[in-house]
Scaffold this motif. Structure first.
Motif, PDB file in Angstrom:
ATOM      1  N   ALA A 119       0.804  -0.986   0.024  1.00 41.84           N
ATOM      2  CA  ALA A 119       0.180   0.065  -0.010  1.00 41.84           C
ATOM      3  C   ALA A 119       0.547   1.321  -0.084  1.00 41.84           C
ATOM      4  N   ALA A 120       2.244   1.220   0.240  1.00 44.85           N
ATOM      5  CA  ALA A 120       3.051   2.234   0.171  1.00 44.85           C
ATOM      6  C   ALA A 120       3.348   2.628  -1.194  1.00 44.85           C
ATOM      7  N   VAL A 121       2.444   2.908  -2.119  1.00 44.05           N
ATOM      8  CA  VAL A 121       2.733   3.184  -3.301  1.00 44.05           C
ATOM      9  C   VAL A 121       3.537   4.147  -3.827  1.00 44.05           C
ATOM     10  N   SER A 122       3.746   5.106  -2.815  1.00 40.90           N
ATOM     11  CA  SER A 122       4.828   6.481  -3.282  1.00 40.90           C
ATOM     12  C   SER A 122       6.427   6.063  -3.058  1.00 40.90           C
ATOM     13  N   ILE A 123       6.533   4.909  -2.206  1.00 41.94           N
ATOM     14  CA  ILE A 123       7.813   4.638  -1.713  1.00 41.94           C
ATOM     15  C   ILE A 123       8.411   3.132  -2.224  1.00 41.94           C
ATOM     16  N   ASN A 124       7.818   2.685  -3.373  1.00 49.89           N
ATOM     17  CA  ASN A 124       8.367   1.491  -3.750  1.00 49.89           C
ATOM     18  C   ASN A 124       9.176   1.140  -4.901  1.00 49.89           C
ATOM     19  N   ASN A 125      10.108   2.116  -4.683  1.00 51.42           N
ATOM     20  CA  ASN A 125      11.383   1.751  -5.884  1.00 51.42           C
ATOM     21  C   ASN A 125      12.257   0.664  -5.660  1.00 51.42           C
ATOM     22  N   ALA A 126      12.380  -0.091  -6.348  1.00 55.87           N
ATOM     23  CA  ALA A 126      13.149  -1.229  -6.138  1.00 55.87           C
ATOM     24  C   ALA A 126      14.630  -1.039  -6.670  1.00 55.87           C
ATOM     25  N   ASP A 127      14.877  -0.084  -7.256  1.00 57.99           N
ATOM     26  CA  ASP A 127      16.006   0.241  -7.730  1.00 57.99           C
ATOM     27  C   ASP A 127      16.426   1.786  -7.687  1.00 57.99           C
ATOM     28  N   PRO A 128      16.490   2.476  -6.517  1.00 59.12           N
ATOM     29  CA  PRO A 128      16.630   3.700  -6.368  1.00 59.12           C
ATOM     30  C   PRO A 128      17.782   4.305  -6.998  1.00 59.12           C
ATOM     31  N   PRO A 129      17.662   5.522  -7.882  1.00 57.49           N
ATOM     32  CA  PRO A 129      18.708   5.991  -8.604  1.00 57.49           C
ATOM     33  C   PRO A 129      19.509   6.997  -7.373  1.00 57.49           C
TER      34      PRO A 129
END
Ligand SMILES: *Cc1c(COP(=O)(O)O)cnc(C)c1O
Ligand SMILES: [Zn+2]
Length: 394
Positions: A281-291
């Protein structure tokens, strides 16, 4: 303020020529803050001024219209969510920005600096922010959203009338695609130097509120690492200006379902490895490969902070608790930060004498029940993005 520098290898570049360092790491604006001092606050202007209060350390000049209104958000102590042996908790409510999230800070500075069409790779708050600010500034906006973006979110973005593309294919690569190709639009992605410059102002506001002291820690949710970079940049500049009695420690919070930065932290690594995230549900923080993941880790290491993973159930319970006990409606993505404060207090990182500032990054009031109208959304494949975007903005 025309130079970009790499926090990692120290290389410098003129603004406009490159998007990332040749070592692979992200860049930020070099700022000589040695002469910076807090503006006069005796007139009550702190808390009333927007982020342009700190114009002298920003790479843009004060605009008119919507961009002039970003930042200047409330910070208040929330005793109702403190525990007896925990720290004093101060909430920075970024949800009151014009489009409901801290993303407006970066967008406001970015759009005030670049000319012509703007764009972003986002299916959430950043897309909404860029679309709204472009509308206000009479600019074209290109928004590239992921395949699985729900219609209700698309409709919210679409109301500002951007060129809106739902991209089928490997969405994770698009961040790089938009940096590597000239698309005829200035892409203000999550950790673009202009965006990080705008986002550092949240930490300027927090520290100014505590001046001449400083909070012991700043806690925030992290995804791409853009905001964490901005907070770290602010603390470095305020240190250089001699305005911090002690440097606040930076603590980052992630959802346990997608926590590449926390995993690297627990390994004691200085480099973040991509993970395969699970639905959350944390759609704004689900970056699996953060730049900007490596830079976020460096921020934590340099300030002696930490990174916490919060399980899904705890995050959802915390979202409810913030609304019911603190009176603040947030997205689940923000609640990981106050959940982390309790975990850290239990682990002895914070005590009753400590002041902890928590950045509540986005409003919970956004996702309503309106009938979605997505008729203006175009469906395209990733390989067609450069041509389609160029056609749209020309
Ligand atoms: C974008 C966003 C984040 C994550 O910020 P990054 O700069 O990508 O790390 C956290 N919370 C909310 C509400 C956001 O919109
Ligand atoms: Zn470098």
């Amino acid at each position: 303020m025309e130079q970009l520098t790499c926090y990692d290898c120290g290389e410098t570049y003129p603004f406009g020529d490159v998007t990332r360092c040749r070592c692979g790491e992200p860049l930020w604006f070099e700022t000589d803050a040695a002469a910076f001092d807090w503006p006069d606050a005796s007139d009550g202007s702190l808390g009333r001024d927007a982020l342009w209060r700190y114009e002298s350390v920003l790479p843009a000049t004060t605009p008119t219209g919507l961009a002039a209104a970003a930042g200047g958000t409330p910070l208040f102590r929330a005793p109702s969510i403190e525990s007896t042996d925990g720290p004093r908790v101060h909430l920075k409510v970024e949800g009151v920005n014009p489009t409901g999230s801290f993303k407006d800070r970066g967008t406001a500075v970015g759009i005030s600096r670049v000319d012509g069409p703007v764009g972003t790779v986002s299916h959430g708050n950043m897309a909404l922010s860029v679309a709204a600010h472009a509308a206000a500034a009479d600019r074209e906006a290109v928004i590239l959203v992921a395949e699985d973006t729900p219609d209700s979110r698309l409709a919210m973005i679409a109301q500002h009338d951007p060129h809106l593309f739902r991209v089928h294919g490997e969405y994770g690569r698009l961040y790089h695609d938009t940096l590597e190709h000239d698309l005829g639009a200035a892409f203000l992605n999550s950790d673009a130097p202009l965006r990080v410059a705008g986002q550092k102002t949240v930490a300027y506001e927090i520290c100014e509120a505590f001046a001449p002291d400083a909070p012991d820690a700043i806690v925030l949710p992290v995804s791409s690492g853009g905001q964490a970079s901005g907070v770290w940049k602010a603390l470095r500049e305020l240190d250089a200006a001699g305005l911090l009695t002690a440097t606040p420690r930076i603590y980052l919070a992630q959802t346990a379902r997608c926590d590449p930065i926390a995993q690297a932290y627990r390994r004691g690594a200085s480099r973040v490895e991509p993970v395969t995230g699970e639905p959350t549900a944390a759609v704004s923080i689900n970056n699996a490969d953060p730049p900007s993941g490596n830079r976020a880790l460096a921020a934590v290491a340099e300030t002696d902070g930490g990174v916490v993973s919060v399980p899904e159930e705890a995050m959802l319970a915390e979202t409810d608790r913030l609304a019911a006990d603190a009176g603040v409606s947030v997205e689940p993505s923000c609640a990981v930060a106050t959940a982390a404060v309790r975990d850290l207090a239990a682990a002895g990182e914070f005590g009753p004498g400590d002041d902890v500032a928590v950045i509540l990054t986005g409003s919970g009031y956004k996702y309503g029940e309106t009938e979605p109208d997505t008729s203006s959304v175009r469906e395209i494949d990733r390989s067609d993005v450069p041509g389609a975007v160029r056609d749209a903005v020309s």
